[in-house]
Scaffold this active site. Structure first.
Site, mmCIF file in Angstrom:
data_model
loop_
_atom_site.group_PDB
_atom_site.id
_atom_site.type_symbol
_atom_site.label_atom_id
_atom_site.label_comp_id
_atom_site.label_asym_id
_atom_site.label_seq_id
_atom_site.Cartn_x
_atom_site.Cartn_y
_atom_site.Cartn_z
ATOM 1 N N ASP A 1 -4.412 3.752 2.801
ATOM 2 C CA ASP A 1 -5.788 3.359 3.135
ATOM 3 C C ASP A 1 -5.873 1.907 3.589
ATOM 4 O O ASP A 1 -6.965 1.379 3.799
ATOM 5 C CB ASP A 1 -6.720 3.591 1.926
ATOM 6 C CG ASP A 1 -6.320 2.753 0.720
ATOM 7 O OD1 ASP A 1 -5.226 2.129 0.745
ATOM 8 O OD2 ASP A 1 -7.096 2.698 -0.246
ATOM 9 N N ASP B 1 0.840 -1.203 0.000
ATOM 10 C CA ASP B 1 0.000 0.000 0.000
ATOM 11 C C ASP B 1 0.871 1.249 0.000
ATOM 12 O O ASP B 1 1.773 1.379 0.829
ATOM 13 C CB ASP B 1 -0.880 -0.025 1.261
ATOM 14 C CG ASP B 1 -1.707 1.242 1.431
ATOM 15 O OD1 ASP B 1 -2.037 1.877 0.410
ATOM 16 O OD2 ASP B 1 -2.021 1.586 2.585
ATOM 17 N N ASP C 1 -5.624 -10.139 -15.225
ATOM 18 C CA ASP C 1 -6.749 -11.053 -15.074
ATOM 19 C C ASP C 1 -7.863 -10.574 -15.991
ATOM 20 O O ASP C 1 -8.089 -9.367 -16.126
ATOM 21 C CB ASP C 1 -7.231 -11.026 -13.614
ATOM 22 C CG ASP C 1 -7.582 -12.398 -13.079
ATOM 23 O OD1 ASP C 1 -8.427 -13.064 -13.701
ATOM 24 O OD2 ASP C 1 -7.032 -12.792 -12.038
ATOM 25 N N GLU D 1 -8.095 -20.443 -16.197
ATOM 26 C CA GLU D 1 -8.506 -21.158 -14.992
ATOM 27 C C GLU D 1 -9.585 -22.149 -15.416
ATOM 28 O O GLU D 1 -10.731 -21.762 -15.659
ATOM 29 C CB GLU D 1 -9.067 -20.191 -13.940
ATOM 30 C CG GLU D 1 -9.402 -20.916 -12.648
ATOM 31 C CD GLU D 1 -10.418 -20.196 -11.771
ATOM 32 O OE1 GLU D 1 -10.450 -20.468 -10.571
ATOM 33 O OE2 GLU D 1 -11.181 -19.363 -12.293
ATOM 34 N N ASP E 1 -1.996 -1.191 -3.756
ATOM 35 C CA ASP E 1 -2.279 -0.441 -4.972
ATOM 36 C C ASP E 1 -1.171 -0.655 -6.011
ATOM 37 O O ASP E 1 -0.165 -1.296 -5.730
ATOM 38 C CB ASP E 1 -2.475 1.051 -4.651
ATOM 39 C CG ASP E 1 -1.403 1.568 -3.695
ATOM 40 O OD1 ASP E 1 -0.217 1.305 -3.960
ATOM 41 O OD2 ASP E 1 -1.767 2.215 -2.677
ATOM 42 N N HIS F 1 -5.076 -17.314 -4.589
ATOM 43 C CA HIS F 1 -5.947 -16.487 -3.744
ATOM 44 C C HIS F 1 -7.277 -17.174 -3.403
ATOM 45 O O HIS F 1 -8.132 -16.557 -2.774
ATOM 46 C CB HIS F 1 -6.226 -15.169 -4.467
ATOM 47 C CG HIS F 1 -7.036 -15.394 -5.721
ATOM 48 N ND1 HIS F 1 -6.549 -16.119 -6.795
ATOM 49 C CD2 HIS F 1 -8.293 -15.037 -6.065
ATOM 50 C CE1 HIS F 1 -7.479 -16.184 -7.731
ATOM 51 N NE2 HIS F 1 -8.541 -15.536 -7.310
ATOM 52 N N ASP F 2 -7.470 -18.394 -3.851
ATOM 53 C CA ASP F 2 -8.745 -19.084 -3.625
ATOM 54 C C ASP F 2 -8.648 -20.246 -2.641
ATOM 55 O O ASP F 2 -9.665 -20.867 -2.333
ATOM 56 C CB ASP F 2 -9.284 -19.645 -4.956
ATOM 57 C CG ASP F 2 -9.820 -18.561 -5.870
ATOM 58 O OD1 ASP F 2 -10.281 -17.523 -5.370
ATOM 59 O OD2 ASP F 2 -9.774 -18.761 -7.103
ATOM 60 N N ASP G 1 -10.333 -15.995 -16.138
ATOM 61 C CA ASP G 1 -11.116 -16.503 -15.016
ATOM 62 C C ASP G 1 -12.178 -17.500 -15.479
ATOM 63 O O ASP G 1 -12.841 -17.273 -16.499
ATOM 64 C CB ASP G 1 -11.795 -15.285 -14.358
ATOM 65 C CG ASP G 1 -12.369 -15.575 -12.998
ATOM 66 O OD1 ASP G 1 -11.606 -16.015 -12.127
ATOM 67 O OD2 ASP G 1 -13.581 -15.354 -12.801
#
Ligand code: GLC
Length: 517
Positions: free
Chosen positions: A25, A21, A98, A255, A29, A317-318, A200
């Site tokens: 926040d 970051d 992605d 994927e 990013d 990430h899944d 995806d």
């Protein structure tokens, strides 16, 4: 013809919300990524894949896209993206983005229009069915819940299909206007200079027009893990032609979330569909020799005859991180790194696995993902400071375990750390034709072991992995070959630079070769 870059590349997945970051926040990013390119170059990866960075209401943290051709303000601007791309390319790192073609956000202007009336010009861009509000059109289930894969639209009194959340209506790829619009999206990013796409749930694009029920025994499985319709292959051939029309070996990795390597293989077509496809059965294998051998054999049996190049993924990430799945042991995570980076095929690393991260423990009040996948998405600790290199506010998710020790700075200062192991493996792989593109042959090394030989011309490497917790003396066909070779990398550092002594420590792996490296 030289082999395309993506065959010998190691690709590093960035989950932008959690990488770094700069905005203060608590959410990562694009500038944060640009600021840490030096880490990626030092590590030695060839390419990065960015999980979605597009404008999104974030119902599925970016996998619900409301504009395919812009950047969500949380992540920055198109100018930030161009800057990142330029800096990555200057560091010889390719950039893959992605692409989420199966569904849009329900806030995407296409769906807002489609939903406005049954006569809306874009109505048919999505999948609508008549019925009564109590009875969904078929028995398909959505992912992330026990809900039907359908949502009733009260205003226009029809159901719309959504294989994921209600906020993620499925596009109708049988409509040529959808195809054209989505091709335009690909061109937008290709023209900007991206090197390819991670696509995806790509196997879900084509659907049986009759949308038939699944047999009862499958009805509990999300439809997104079952849909495998013929019509997707034509869609993929068109996408392949589009990418191949650009110079520079642009690549698409799909994927294909069908948990059968035989089914995954079909998505490579006759070399005219996906360049690469994720093959998840190995990711779901336990930390045991038998299941791993089976899945490796199956992968080569299915892919080699059709000339398809495999991919290898342990974490993303899944799913819970592999160190967590394998019981939390750092020794196993180190041995797994040897496996991943010496396989024949393209390895994908997930951010933070080079630090040996485990999943964060997420207290119930901080759970934010509808699919319960927050643990693996915890922020990356960069330093040992209180804020771990994250400027300002606490990050959006809790830290993974032991951030004071498992952070980039602390691990970089320790030459025996898992981070240095990853770096040495990447360097070894890059320098070895056998590891990059060479043949793969199974060897016998005894119970609880996995052993194989990689070879290309004069270059030969042997890998032996001990899944058991106790040290072993290897036997079988690996023993004779191995004893004349030198330990180039050992996951526990033992015996490196010396002739292999025939033993492998518990939960450890070695890479052997003819000379020191
Ligand atoms: C893919 C993504 C996952 C997302 C889903 C819906 O499986 O990897 O994160 O939730 O598609 O887009």
């Amino acid at each position: 013809m030289p082999e395309p870059w993506w065959k010998s590349a190691v690709i590093y997945q960035i989950y932008p919300r959690s990488f770094a970051d700069t905005g203060g926040d608590g959410v990562g990013d694009l500038r944060g990524i640009a600021d840490h390119l030096d880490h990626l170059a030092w590590l030695g990866v060839d390419a990065i894949w960015l999980s979605p960075i597009y404008p999104s209401p974030m119902a599925d943290f970016g996998y619900d896209v409301s504009d395919y051709c812009d950047i969500d303000p949380t992540f920055g601007t198109l100018a930030d993206f161009d800057d990142l791309l330029e800096r990555a390319h200057a560091a010889a790192i390719k950039v893959i983005v992605d692409w989420v073609p199966n569904h849009t956000s329900d806030q995407h202007p296409w769906f807002v229009e489609a939903r406005s009336s049954r006569q809306a010009p874009k109505r048919d861009w999505y999948v609508w069915r008549d019925g009564d509000p109590a009875t969904p059109p078929n028995n398909w289930r959505a992912a992330f819940s026990d809900e039907p894969a359908w949502t009733w639209d009260a205003a226009t009194e029809q159901w719309y299909l959504r294989l994921f959340l209600a906020e993620q209506p499925d596009l109708n790829w049988a409509n040529p206007e959808v195809v054209e619009a989505m091709h335009g999206v690909l061109r937008f990013w290709l023209d900007r200079g991206v090197d390819g796409f991670r696509m995806d749930v790509i196997h879900a694009l084509g659907k049986d027009p009759a949308l038939p029920d699944w047999p009862d025994e499958l009805a509990g499985i999300p439809a997104s893990a079952l849909n495998d319709h013929e019509s997707t292959h034509g869609i993929l051939r068109d996408l392949r032609r589009l990418l191949d029309g650009y110079p520079g070996d642009r690549m698409m990795v799909g994927e294909v979330y069908l948990l059968s390597t035989a089914k995954v293989a079909k998505y490579y077509g006759a070399g005219d569909e996906l360049h690469l496809a994720f093959n998840f059965p190995p990711l779901y294998a336990p930390w045991e020799a038998g299941p791993w051998k089976k899945r490796i054999d199956r992968t080569f049996e299915e892919l080699d005859p059709i000339g398809a190049w495999p991919t290898w993924v342990l974490s993303n990430h899944d799913n819970p991180r592999h160190r967590t799945r394998y019981g939390g042991s750092e020794a196993r995570a180190r041995a797994a790194a040897v496996l991943l980076l010496t396989m024949r095929g393209t390895p994908f690393l997930f951010q933070g696995e080079e630090f040996g991260l485990e999943d964060a423990v997420i207290p119930p009040e901080r759970v934010v993902d509808p699919g319960g996948r927050d643990g693996c998405r915890a922020p990356i600790p960069w330093t040992a400071d209180a804020d771990h290199g994250w400027s300002g506010r606490d990050p959006w998710l809790p830290w993974p375990p032991e951030p004071d020790a498992r952070n980039a700075a602390t691990l970089a200062a320790d030459s025996q750390s898992i981070l240095h192991l990853y770096r040495r493996l990447l360097a070894l792989r890059r320098a070895s034709p056998a590891l990059r593109l060479g043949s793969w042959q199974a060897l016998e090394a005894g119970p609880d072991t996995l052993a194989y030989r990689r070879a290309a011309g004069d270059d030969e490497r042997v890998v032996i992995l001990n899944y058991g917790d106790a040290p072993i003396a290897i036997e079988g066909s690996a023993a004779d070959t191995a004893r004349r070779l030198v330990v180039q990398v050992a996951s526990d550092g033992r015996g490196e630079g010396r002739l292999f002594d025939g033993t492998v420590a518990g939960s450890a792996a070695v890479v052997l070769g003819k000379g020191e490296t």
